[in-house]
Enzyme design. Structure first.
Site, mmCIF file in Angstrom:
data_model
loop_
_atom_site.group_PDB
_atom_site.id
_atom_site.type_symbol
_atom_site.label_atom_id
_atom_site.label_comp_id
_atom_site.label_asym_id
_atom_site.label_seq_id
_atom_site.Cartn_x
_atom_site.Cartn_y
_atom_site.Cartn_z
ATOM 1 C CD GLU A 176 12.810 -19.589 59.943
ATOM 2 O OE1 GLU A 176 12.760 -18.633 60.754
ATOM 3 O OE2 GLU A 176 13.845 -20.222 59.686
ATOM 4 N NE ARG B 208 7.926 -12.481 70.641
ATOM 5 C CZ ARG B 208 8.054 -13.559 69.866
ATOM 6 N NH1 ARG B 208 7.715 -14.750 70.286
ATOM 7 N NH2 ARG B 208 8.544 -13.444 68.656
ATOM 8 C CE LYS C 87 8.861 -20.913 64.714
ATOM 9 N NZ LYS C 87 8.577 -20.631 63.306
HETATM 10 P P1 ATP Z 1 9.522 -18.416 67.633
HETATM 11 O O1 ATP Z 1 10.242 -17.316 68.342
HETATM 12 O O2 ATP Z 1 8.567 -19.151 68.457
HETATM 13 O O3 ATP Z 1 10.421 -19.324 66.866
HETATM 14 P P2 ATP Z 1 9.036 -16.891 65.344
HETATM 15 O O4 ATP Z 1 8.635 -15.489 65.478
HETATM 16 O O5 ATP Z 1 10.414 -17.160 64.936
HETATM 17 O O6 ATP Z 1 8.603 -17.660 66.610
HETATM 18 P P3 ATP Z 1 7.711 -17.301 62.889
HETATM 19 O O7 ATP Z 1 7.390 -18.562 62.209
HETATM 20 O O8 ATP Z 1 8.726 -16.430 62.283
HETATM 21 O O9 ATP Z 1 8.099 -17.674 64.353
HETATM 22 O O10 ATP Z 1 6.392 -16.486 63.196
HETATM 23 C C1 ATP Z 1 5.333 -16.288 62.310
HETATM 24 C C2 ATP Z 1 4.532 -15.125 62.776
HETATM 25 O O11 ATP Z 1 4.009 -15.387 64.072
HETATM 26 C C3 ATP Z 1 5.368 -13.871 62.886
HETATM 27 O O12 ATP Z 1 4.640 -12.808 62.325
HETATM 28 C C4 ATP Z 1 5.558 -13.690 64.362
HETATM 29 O O13 ATP Z 1 5.657 -12.339 64.687
HETATM 30 C C5 ATP Z 1 4.304 -14.332 64.950
HETATM 31 N N1 ATP Z 1 4.555 -14.823 66.302
HETATM 32 C C6 ATP Z 1 5.490 -15.717 66.683
HETATM 33 N N2 ATP Z 1 5.459 -15.893 68.017
HETATM 34 C C7 ATP Z 1 4.466 -15.102 68.486
HETATM 35 C C8 ATP Z 1 3.924 -14.834 69.785
HETATM 36 N N3 ATP Z 1 4.416 -15.423 70.884
HETATM 37 N N4 ATP Z 1 2.903 -13.962 69.884
HETATM 38 C C9 ATP Z 1 2.408 -13.377 68.790
HETATM 39 N N5 ATP Z 1 2.862 -13.566 67.541
HETATM 40 C C10 ATP Z 1 3.879 -14.426 67.384
HETATM 41 MG MG MG Z 2 10.954 -15.975 63.050
#
Ligand code: ATP
Ligand code: MG
Length: 556
Positions: free
Chosen positions: A35, A259, A269
């Site tokens: 995102e 994760r 984020k």
């Molecule tokens: P955050 O919680 O940091 O905002 P998010 O999951 O909302 O992260 P996205 O931009 O939606 O962020 O994530 C893009 C991809 O990265 C998704 O497939 C998500 O599952 C993966 N991802 C995000 N954080 C992690 C993590 N700590 N370990 C592994 N994969 C991750």
């Molecule tokens: Mg997300």
């Protein structure tokens, strides 16, 4: 040497099984779906490495899909940084795609669900919907709108799209099962009203699909074969499958892995944005941040991050990875590749009293003793006055101190053996100058002095040294798991940045390249800061110390 056969991770096992069964015509297509509401962090790197590596291994491809369904928090600055970071990590996507490009298709899918009497427009308030949903142990109750006719719903949804209602007045819900033990199946919201300008679609839309509706459908539109996400989406999987099944579209499949959690930092984020906005750090790319751009600025290499992700592997259970493993990976990489140089961070002057005034010798030091041939060498000027580290001299040296003190001898790296004859202090009792005599026949490589010394120290010729600023970093949080605290900011380490305004570097280091790592002998690995450095003056960031100082602390 026989290469050890590596066992497959569980997603590779699934893919191999699918390939054996001829599923998807042997095609493997993964995607990385960020995102664009922040910069990528090391957790994302794990997902990137996994998705791209799976595709590479099975002759497949990986799409980069910006999951841009939330107009309020998203921005092109983030889109650009995400692309830059993925490429820097060494991966190239097959197609750059945006969920917002599917808004028309997604809208049509929603209409189709309504026509099948599988979705309805609900005008209940958010509280009413939540209350009617029941609890995990108690089934939900229908809201009055659940019995709307298909025609009514079609009209209401069209009116939602046309902008007839304010934010929050109505939502579109999938009609599934209000008694489902899985709360996500209790008529989840799939569209909401949001009168907001979108960074790509402008004001075309005032309704936006929810994550659960957009995500699986986008996977299906792209014919993604293996949609890999993190464990918290396990309870969403039945909904993912239900929507694809009822819409009768390409059956993408979702798989979940744990994760990455790293200690002494935060990884969401939203929290990272707070650190930026509240100026606890300089920006998203502050070298203390766990972001890809922060790690790059700190001096991490793409190879070290890929190696780290490879080592931690993928699991089905959440765990906490020790940040010292990440540090180990960069140390291991830089030990093999970084050129060795000399720098003095806390200088005192050493004067060689028997060295001819005005004489300059050109000494030579290998760039990289880890490889044969040393990758060439550089010239290091040597003269009568040198900067050495303050803590390489002790007035009352203990027995095992193999550096300088009255009467003690030491080797100057690449140069001569010197013996301390005297020293001078200022009015505060701080040592300002150390006097030595050198043995002219003790030069490194041609030593015939027969003298035996245990220590070697680094130095920089006073007349030839260049000034630089050096930034040393510590962990950004005192707590091992700051996110677990009520306020994650309560354990911020206020001393995580130590600036040395005036350090001295050997002249060759003035040519240091941004993006390259250097070992400052005995001090650690450093890299020129990619923001603060100028042609006139370099600023160096310490990437990592030579040894794990934390492991030592823990043993005390
Ligand atoms: P955050 O919680 O940091 O905002 P998010 O999951 O909302 O992260 P996205 O931009 O939606 O962020 O994530 C893009 C991809 O990265 C998704 O497939 C998500 O599952 C993966 N991802 C995000 N954080 C992690 C993590 N700590 N370990 C592994 N994969 C991750
Ligand atoms: Mg997300």
């Amino acid at each position: 040497m026989v290469e050890e056969e590596k066992s497959l991770n569980f997603i590779e096992e699934i893919i191999e099984e699918d390939l054996r069964n001829g599923k998807n015509d042997g095609r493997v297509l993964t995607r990385f779906p960020p995102e664009p509401n922040g910069y990528l962090h090391i957790g994302h790197a794990k997902s990137i490495c996994l998705n791209f590596a799976l595709a590479q291994k099975y002759n497949g491809k990986t799409n980069l899909r910006f999951d841009d369904t939330n107009p309020v928090t998203e921005d092109v600055e983030y889109v650009d940084s995400i692309k830059k970071d993925i490429q820097w990590l060494g991966f190239q996507w097959a197609e750059e795609l945006y969920t917002s490009d599917y808004f028309d298709t997604l809208y049509a899918y929603a209409v189709e669900l309504i026509k099948k009497d599988l979705a309805y427009v609900d005008d209940s308030t958010a509280e009413e919907i939540a209350a009617a949903k029941g609890t995990p142990t108690e089934p939900g109750k229908p809201t009055p709108a659940r019995s709307n006719s298909v025609e009514e719903n079609l009209q209401l949804f069209e009116d939602m799209r046309a902008g007839k209602y304010p934010d929050g007045a109505k939502v579109l819900r999938a009609k599934i099962d209000l008694a489902s033990p899985n709360m996500h199946m209790r008529d989840p919201i799939i569209y909401r009203i949001k009168h907001a300008n979108h960074h790509r679609t402008g004001d075309k839309w005032c309704i936006y699909p929810m994550y659960d509706f957009a995500h699986g459908q986008s996977d299906s539109i792209e014919k993604i074969t293996h949609s890999v996400c993190t464990l918290e989406f396990i309870p969403h999987r039945p909904l993912y499958d239900w929507l694809i099944d009822r819409l009768e579209i390409f059956p993408s499949k979702q798989y979940e892995f744990a994760r990455l959690n790293l200690n002494y930092t935060v990884m969401s984020k939203r929290k990272l944005l707070q650190l930026v906005n509240e100026q606890f750090v300089e920006g998203w790319d502050d070298p203390r941040m766990p972001t890809i751009s922060g790690l790059r600025r700190r001096g991490y290499t793409p190879a070290s991050i890929r190696n780290f992700c490879e080592r931690i592997g993928i699991q089905k259970r959440e765990n906490m990875i020790d940040v010292s493993l990440l540090e180990f990976c960069i140390r291991e990489d830089l030990n093999k590749t970084a050129w060795r140089r000399m720098a003095v961070l806390d200088p005192i002057k050493l004067i060689i009293t028997n060295y001819p005034e005005g004489q300059v010798e050109e000494l030579h030091g290998e760039n990289n003793p880890e490889v044969e041939g040393g990758e060439g060498s550089r010239m290091i000027p040597f003269s009568k006055e040198l900067w050495i580290e303050r803590d390489d001299f002790m007035e009352d040296a203990p027995k095992k101190f193999f550096r300088l003190g009255p009467g003690l001898s030491v080797r100057l790296k690449h140069g001569y053996i010197v013996t301390c004859t005297d020293f001078k202090k200022d009015e505060h009792g701080n040592v300002t100058e150390v006097y030595c005599e050198y043995a002219p026949n003790s030069k490194s490589g041609e030593d015939t002095s027969g003298m035996k010394v245990k220590g070697t120290i680094h130095w920089v010729s006073v007349a030839h040294a260049k000034e630089t600023e050096v930034r040393l970093y510590d962990r950004l949080f005192h707590d091992e798991n700051p996110a677990a605290a009520e306020d994650f900011k309560s354990s911020i380490n206020k001393d995580s940045l130590h600036i040395i305004e005036k350090a001295y570097i050997e002249p060759d280091l003035a040519n240091a390249e941004i993006g390259k790592g250097y070992q400052f002998i005995r001090l650690g690995y450093f890299t020129p800061d990619n923001r603060a450095s100028s042609a006139e003056k370099l600023v160096f960031n310490r990437t990592v110390t030579l040894k794990d100082s934390w492991a030592k602390e823990a043993k005390k």
